[in-house]
Design an enzyme around this catalytic site. Structure first.
Site, mmCIF file in Angstrom:
data_model
loop_
_atom_site.group_PDB
_atom_site.id
_atom_site.type_symbol
_atom_site.label_atom_id
_atom_site.label_comp_id
_atom_site.label_asym_id
_atom_site.label_seq_id
_atom_site.Cartn_x
_atom_site.Cartn_y
_atom_site.Cartn_z
ATOM 1 N N PRO A 66 -10.270 -11.797 35.815
ATOM 2 C CA PRO A 66 -11.663 -12.113 35.499
ATOM 3 C C PRO A 66 -11.757 -13.532 34.945
ATOM 4 O O PRO A 66 -10.820 -14.018 34.323
ATOM 5 C CB PRO A 66 -12.034 -11.066 34.443
ATOM 6 C CG PRO A 66 -10.733 -10.691 33.818
ATOM 7 C CD PRO A 66 -9.707 -10.811 34.897
ATOM 8 N N HIS A 67 -12.885 -14.169 35.186
ATOM 9 C CA HIS A 67 -13.043 -15.541 34.714
ATOM 10 C C HIS A 67 -14.514 -15.882 34.539
ATOM 11 O O HIS A 67 -15.376 -15.283 35.162
ATOM 12 C CB HIS A 67 -12.367 -16.533 35.665
ATOM 13 C CG HIS A 67 -12.711 -16.324 37.097
ATOM 14 N ND1 HIS A 67 -12.108 -15.354 37.876
ATOM 15 C CD2 HIS A 67 -13.587 -16.947 37.899
ATOM 16 C CE1 HIS A 67 -12.593 -15.407 39.099
ATOM 17 N NE2 HIS A 67 -13.499 -16.352 39.138
ATOM 18 N N GLY A 68 -14.739 -16.834 33.676
ATOM 19 C CA GLY A 68 -16.089 -17.297 33.444
ATOM 20 C C GLY A 68 -16.105 -18.746 33.010
ATOM 21 O O GLY A 68 -15.215 -19.186 32.292
#
Length: 147
Positions: A66-68
């Protein structure tokens, strides 16, 4: 790119408690927040959740990335979490996730974001790396696994 440079010891846990994706995202984001890598937990978590809605980050083999990207992230970094029991994630292979790499990227660092993702994905496609991560239970064996 040396991926280890982006992972500090205070952003690594071998005892993720979450058993569902949403709870795991929150637990990992809190790890980054507690380490001072993210300045506003809710804004960063919102960016990660929005990205997750676009397409699953469960890449298979028991791994999720996951990444943001957010203005609340001063410097690019990565958190790692391992679950002994597995996390329901809606992964590409429809199997549970045991290793989570959460990327936190400053809002306008697109090149860093892509470099981190591609470098990490290349490492994680190897079966021996996946197996070493599943066996890792301390920071030294973790760093050896992703070396």
């Amino acid at each position: 790119m040396n991926i280890q440079e982006y992972i500090s010891k205070d952003c690594v846990t071998f005892q993720l408690q979450a058993d569902k994706k949403e709870a795991a995202l929150k637990e990992m984001a809190e790890l980054l927040y507690q380490a001072g890598k993210v300045k506003n937990l809710s804004l960063y978590l919102k960016a990660v959740e929005e990205r997750e809605l676009e397409y699953t980050t469960g890449i298979g083999g028991g791994i999720a990335i996951p990444h943001g990207k957010s203005a609340t992230v001063p410097h690019a970094c990565i958190a790692f979490g391992k679950s002994e029991t597995g996390i329901t994630w809606n992964s590409l292979d429809e199997k549970p996730v045991y290793c989570v790499f959460m990327l936190a990227i400053p809002e306008h660092e697109d090149e860093t974001h892509l470099d981190m993702l591609s470098t990490l994905a290349r490492k994680l496609m190897h079966q021996e790396v996946q197996e070493a991560l599943l066996q890792a239970n301390d920071i030294d064996t973790f760093y050896q696994a992703i070396e």
